[in-house]
Design a protein around this motif. Structure first.
Motif, PDB file in Angstrom:
ATOM      1  N   GLU A 277      57.747  55.597  41.533  1.00 13.69           N
ATOM      2  CA  GLU A 277      57.739  54.180  41.885  1.00 13.69           C
ATOM      3  C   GLU A 277      56.610  53.476  41.153  1.00 13.69           C
ATOM      4  N   ARG A 278      56.793  52.193  40.981  1.00 12.42           N
ATOM      5  CA  ARG A 278      55.760  51.423  40.311  1.00 12.42           C
ATOM      6  C   ARG A 278      54.498  51.435  41.158  1.00 12.42           C
ATOM      7  N   SER A 279      53.384  51.603  40.472  1.00  9.90           N
ATOM      8  CA  SER A 279      52.118  51.698  41.188  1.00  9.90           C
ATOM      9  C   SER A 279      51.808  50.379  41.901  1.00  9.90           C
ATOM     10  N   ARG A 280      51.273  50.515  43.120  1.00 13.66           N
ATOM     11  CA  ARG A 280      50.909  49.307  43.856  1.00 13.66           C
ATOM     12  C   ARG A 280      49.446  48.932  43.639  1.00 13.66           C
ATOM     13  N   LEU A 281      48.835  49.557  42.636  1.00 12.25           N
ATOM     14  CA  LEU A 281      47.436  49.250  42.338  1.00 12.25           C
ATOM     15  C   LEU A 281      47.173  47.768  42.033  1.00 12.25           C
ATOM     16  N   PRO A 282      48.067  47.077  41.311  1.00  9.81           N
ATOM     17  CA  PRO A 282      47.797  45.661  41.044  1.00  9.81           C
ATOM     18  C   PRO A 282      47.619  44.851  42.315  1.00  9.81           C
ATOM     19  N   ILE A 283      48.398  45.195  43.344  1.00  8.68           N
ATOM     20  CA  ILE A 283      48.277  44.455  44.605  1.00  8.68           C
ATOM     21  C   ILE A 283      46.898  44.715  45.203  1.00  8.68           C
ATOM     22  N   ALA A 284      46.506  45.984  45.179  1.00 11.13           N
ATOM     23  CA  ALA A 284      45.175  46.328  45.678  1.00 11.13           C
ATOM     24  C   ALA A 284      44.113  45.575  44.892  1.00 11.13           C
ATOM     25  N   ALA A 285      44.301  45.537  43.576  1.00 13.15           N
ATOM     26  CA  ALA A 285      43.320  44.871  42.721  1.00 13.15           C
ATOM     27  C   ALA A 285      43.185  43.401  43.087  1.00 13.15           C
ATOM     28  N   PHE A 286      44.320  42.764  43.355  1.00 19.54           N
ATOM     29  CA  PHE A 286      44.288  41.345  43.703  1.00 19.54           C
ATOM     30  C   PHE A 286      43.478  41.120  44.980  1.00 19.54           C
ATOM     31  N   PHE A 287      43.749  41.931  45.992  1.00 21.99           N
ATOM     32  CA  PHE A 287      43.035  41.717  47.258  1.00 21.99           C
ATOM     33  C   PHE A 287      41.561  42.070  47.134  1.00 21.99           C
ATOM     34  N   LEU A 288      41.274  43.081  46.330  1.00 20.40           N
ATOM     35  CA  LEU A 288      39.862  43.403  46.108  1.00 20.40           C
ATOM     36  C   LEU A 288      39.160  42.249  45.397  1.00 20.40           C
ATOM     37  N   GLY A 289      39.857  41.653  44.448  1.00 20.69           N
ATOM     38  CA  GLY A 289      39.290  40.510  43.754  1.00 20.69           C
ATOM     39  C   GLY A 289      39.040  39.344  44.697  1.00 20.69           C
ATOM     40  N   MET A 290      40.000  39.109  45.586  1.00 22.82           N
ATOM     41  CA  MET A 290      39.824  38.031  46.570  1.00 22.82           C
ATOM     42  C   MET A 290      38.629  38.326  47.479  1.00 22.82           C
ATOM     43  N   THR A 291      38.471  39.604  47.830  1.00 21.41           N
ATOM     44  CA  THR A 291      37.304  39.989  48.633  1.00 21.41           C
ATOM     45  C   THR A 291      36.020  39.636  47.899  1.00 21.41           C
ATOM     46  N   GLY A 292      35.995  39.950  46.609  1.00 24.28           N
ATOM     47  CA  GLY A 292      34.817  39.644  45.814  1.00 24.28           C
ATOM     48  C   GLY A 292      34.535  38.156  45.765  1.00 24.28           C
TER      49      GLY A 292
ATOM     50  N   PRO B 287      30.050  30.427  38.133  1.00 22.94           N
ATOM     51  CA  PRO B 287      29.846  31.640  37.320  1.00 22.94           C
ATOM     52  C   PRO B 287      29.648  32.899  38.144  1.00 22.94           C
ATOM     53  N   VAL B 288      28.771  32.845  39.146  1.00 28.73           N
ATOM     54  CA  VAL B 288      28.520  34.039  39.953  1.00 28.73           C
ATOM     55  C   VAL B 288      29.777  34.416  40.730  1.00 28.73           C
ATOM     56  N   ALA B 289      30.500  33.416  41.219  1.00 30.49           N
ATOM     57  CA  ALA B 289      31.739  33.717  41.951  1.00 30.49           C
ATOM     58  C   ALA B 289      32.711  34.454  41.044  1.00 30.49           C
ATOM     59  N   PHE B 290      32.818  33.994  39.814  1.00 22.78           N
ATOM     60  CA  PHE B 290      33.738  34.642  38.874  1.00 22.78           C
ATOM     61  C   PHE B 290      33.300  36.070  38.580  1.00 22.78           C
ATOM     62  N   GLU B 291      32.023  36.234  38.291  1.00 18.76           N
ATOM     63  CA  GLU B 291      31.539  37.571  37.927  1.00 18.76           C
ATOM     64  C   GLU B 291      31.755  38.552  39.070  1.00 18.76           C
ATOM     65  N   LEU B 292      31.474  38.124  40.297  1.00 23.56           N
ATOM     66  CA  LEU B 292      31.627  39.039  41.428  1.00 23.56           C
ATOM     67  C   LEU B 292      33.101  39.339  41.697  1.00 23.56           C
ATOM     68  N   THR B 293      33.964  38.360  41.439  1.00 26.10           N
ATOM     69  CA  THR B 293      35.403  38.622  41.564  1.00 26.10           C
ATOM     70  C   THR B 293      35.810  39.762  40.639  1.00 26.10           C
ATOM     71  N   VAL B 294      35.386  39.643  39.378  1.00 24.86           N
ATOM     72  CA  VAL B 294      35.704  40.682  38.398  1.00 24.86           C
ATOM     73  C   VAL B 294      35.094  42.011  38.818  1.00 24.86           C
ATOM     74  N   PHE B 295      33.859  41.954  39.276  1.00 27.57           N
ATOM     75  CA  PHE B 295      33.147  43.166  39.666  1.00 27.57           C
ATOM     76  C   PHE B 295      33.902  43.918  40.758  1.00 27.57           C
ATOM     77  N   PHE B 296      34.291  43.190  41.784  1.00 24.13           N
ATOM     78  CA  PHE B 296      34.998  43.830  42.901  1.00 24.13           C
ATOM     79  C   PHE B 296      36.368  44.323  42.466  1.00 24.13           C
ATOM     80  N   THR B 297      37.070  43.506  41.693  1.00 26.91           N
ATOM     81  CA  THR B 297      38.406  43.904  41.214  1.00 26.91           C
ATOM     82  C   THR B 297      38.332  45.224  40.475  1.00 26.91           C
ATOM     83  N   CYS B 298      37.448  45.242  39.486  1.00 24.47           N
ATOM     84  CA  CYS B 298      37.388  46.397  38.610  1.00 24.47           C
ATOM     85  C   CYS B 298      36.950  47.645  39.362  1.00 24.47           C
ATOM     86  N   HIS B 299      35.808  47.550  40.017  1.00 26.99           N
ATOM     87  CA  HIS B 299      35.279  48.766  40.636  1.00 26.99           C
ATOM     88  C   HIS B 299      36.120  49.204  41.817  1.00 26.99           C
TER      89      HIS B 299
END
Lengths: 485, 174
Positions: free
Chosen positions: B49-64, B97-109
């Motif tokens: 099945e297609r990985s559901r990681l993108p969905i996880a990534a989106f919510f993690l990014g929103m958390t960030g 800027p900080v909001a963007f950077e932290l979004t990326v940070f949370f998404t990625c990690h």
């Protein structure tokens, strides 16, 4: 089976098979370090020593060891910081942006370029920390609970945005690079002979087995990481440029800075990638993977970004004139004709005029010329940062405080020292880690080699291979289980 | 608990893809396929099945993003307000800027940690593999066997579908 494009040159030459790829890339990881590598590492380590000595002097005696004065408060430190961060950007660009654009030629160079990113950002991060004056208080830049009346960091300050940008960029690049390395570590692990190598690469490979499910997730992760790294890489240099652009210093107070810095970063980054790749391909005999075609393509990117930078230089002048602000106008006239005219002239020559040589096919495909060109561009981009920072500062609104800046020996030592640090790390990487992303090169191999891999196995579907030794059991035989070893 | 596997070794990814389809049609359950690089089309062939990681990534990014906005608004707006550069306490444009950077940070990690966790990848002293060539240039189709399995028929099936070798392997921990 073999796809031959009439238009595109093959990306991997020499008619490689999958096994050849593994052999070629693992060769230098498994072999004893050769004398050239040892010699290069010795030189790099010497400069690393220079770095440590300069840092010791800076920490022990303070920033007075540098050539800074009251007027020019930022000079070589921030110049080097911006220059190194810029160099780091090409790695992310090759790995992330070209992945999104489905450029298959990135596969051979992305590993080394990403490694370069990591090391360049490490070098860059040294400078903001050192120029604080009290680096042991560097943790003050993070929003931590404290007993200063809960004095939080200033989120309005571009310098703090920088902290977040650089730390995010570094960590994201690191995991992107490492995740890409994991399958290759598994390959080395499965070939390893020595007990130490077996354990070391087993630890590094995270127990990767290359199962289809993992590959599927791995590709998803790579794609999303590329997706978030692309805006990230643009944002990082944008924020670096805002360190200047949000101020009111004539010559810095410019809205063109973010795109102009990003273009400059890609420009200098590709120059450094070329410098390293031209050496790496010869030293490790990777001419079949990093072909002349790759070099020509990188040259083209360098030329485009160099032209963008050139347009930005001219735009700055035009806007200074168009704004009718005399301070702004003076800042730019002073840049080109003042006491730092030589720095400005070097910048213009190196960054705008020399890359135009790439229009000539002979230059694009020539290794020595490309090498010289890439060095020139690196020098030119260093001068660009220097010109922006120092010439804008050294003559401000009060003529009584006009001064010149001259670097101290420690300034020079730290700069040369970071080069040593960078090359030490890169040489160690090149020895112990696979320099080319084996898994990715194998992915594109079948569609880009000049005469496809030759298979010893079968070539069609449903084709009977040579008869197995245990053949002859009727298909409807009762379930029996006989070991035949 | 040891498991026994029949390993079909393939030399070519296209042969492998057809083999997967045919083996599955023959009603044999494929345990896992190991390959040195991601083979395109293998997900469909194996029914992954297609990985559901993108969905996880989106919510993690929103958390960030939420965390970054909360951090900046709380610290500079409520906890210790200060006038800086004549800006209002909650200067949202300056917080981008900080909001963007932290979004990326949370998404990625967040996503990378999730990926390693669900794939059960972590540093280990020894890595047992079914066939060491599966990380070099061979594609290995592993079929788990029990006492009912007829190895000869399996061998024939795999051979007929282009396997260059069929081996047996017993693994204690896999």
């Amino acid at each position: 089976m073999q796809h031959v494009s009439p238009v595109r040159e093959p990306l991997v030459t020499g008619g490689k098979t999958y096994h050849d790829v593994t052999q070629d890339i693992c060769r230098q990881v498994e072999a004893k370090p050769n004398i050239r590598w040892m010699a290069a590492l010795s030189v790099a380590l010497f400069f690393l020593g220079v770095f440590f000595y300069s840092v010791y002097r800076t920490l022990w005696y303070g920033i007075g060891e540098w050539g800074l004065n009251k007027t020019v408060g930022w000079a070589w430190d921030i110049t080097n910081f911006v220059w190194w961060v810029g160099i780091g950007h090409a790695g992310t660009l090759i790995s992330a942006v070209l992945l999104l654009f489905r450029q298959k030629w990135r596969s051979s160079i992305n590993r080394a370029a990403e490694a370069m990113t990591i090391f360049a950002v490490i070098c860059a991060a040294m400078f903001p920390v050192l120029h604080m004056g009290r680096p042991w208080l560097a943790y003050w830049v993070f929003p931590l609970q404290n007993t200063f009346g809960s004095l939080w960091v200033n989120f309005n300050s571009p310098l703090l945005w920088d902290v977040f940008a650089i730390s995010t960029y570094f960590t994201v690049s690191l995991v992107f690079w490492y995740t890409g390395l994991v399958p290759d570590f598994a390959t080395i692990r499965d070939r390893a002979k020595g007990p130490i190598a077996k354990v070391a690469y087993s630890l590094l490979s995270f127990g990767w087995k290359g199962s289809a499910k993992h590959w599927s997730r791995y590709e998803t992760v790579s794609l999303i990481l590329a997706g978030v790294s692309t805006p990230l890489v643009l944002s990082v240099h944008t924020i670096v440029s805002m360190d200047f652009a949000t101020s009111v210093v004539p010559g810095w107070h410019t809205t063109i800075f973010p795109p102009y810095f990003v273009a400059g970063a890609i420009f200098s980054g590709f120059a450094m990638v070329l410098t390293l790749m031209l050496i790496t391909r010869v030293v490790f005999k990777l001419e079949d993977y990093i072909t002349l075609e790759h070099i020509a393509l990188m040259n083209k990117i360098m030329m485009v970004t160099g032209s963008i930078v050139g347009v930005a230089y001219i735009t700055e002048f035009f806007i200074a004139w168009y704004s009718q602000v005399e301070f702004e106008q003076y800042a730019f006239i002073n840049r080109a004709t003042g006491p730092y005219w030589w720095a400005y002239a070097s910048m213009m020559t190196c960054n705008v005029i020399t890359p135009q040589l790439v229009w000539f096919r002979r230059v694009r495909y020539s290794i020595p010329l490309t090498f010289i060109l890439s060095i020139i561009v690196n020098i030119g981009m260093w001068f660009e940062r220097f010109v922006i920072i120092v010439t804008s500062l050294h003559r401000d609104y009060l003529p009584s405080s006009w001064v010149m800046f001259s670097p101290s020996i420690i300034d020079i030592g730290i700069y040369v020292g970071t080069l040593g640090l960078f090359f030490t790390l890169f040489l160690l990487f090149a020895k112990f880690f696979p320099v080319v992303n084996m898994a990715e090169v194998k992915t594109i191999l079948k569609y880009t080699v000049d005469n496809g891999p030759t298979y010893t196995g079968v070539h069609g579907h449903h084709e009977q291979a040579h008869q197995p030794a245990t053949h002859g059991v009727p298909a409807s035989a009762p379930v029996n289980y006989n070991k035949h070893e | 608990m040891s498991k026994r596997f029949a390993l079909g070794i393939f030399e070519d990814e296209d042969v492998l893809l057809h083999a997967i389809e045919n083996v599955r049609e023959a009603g044999v359950k494929i345990y896992e396929v190991f390959s040195p690089f991601p083979v395109h089309g293998i997900d469909d062939a194996l029914g992954i099945e297609r990985s559901r990681l993108p969905i996880a990534a989106f919510f993690l990014g929103m958390t960030g993003l939420a965390f970054a906005l909360w951090l900046q608004i709380y610290t500079l707006g409520f906890d210790w307000p200060m006038i800086i550069g004549g800006k209002p306490h909650i200067a949202l444009p300056a917080f981008i800027p900080v909001a963007f950077e932290l979004t990326v940070f949370f998404t990625c990690h967040g996503m990378v940690i999730t990926f390693y966790t669900i794939s059960n990848l972590y540093p280990r002293w020894k890595t047992p593999v079914l066939d060491v060539r599966s990380t070099d240039d061979k594609f290995v189709m592993a079929i788990e066997m029990n006492e009912k399995t007829d190895l000869n028929r399996l061998t024939q099936l795999l051979r007929a579908n282009g396997a260059s070798e069929v081996n047996e392997k017993e693994m204690t921990k896999f």
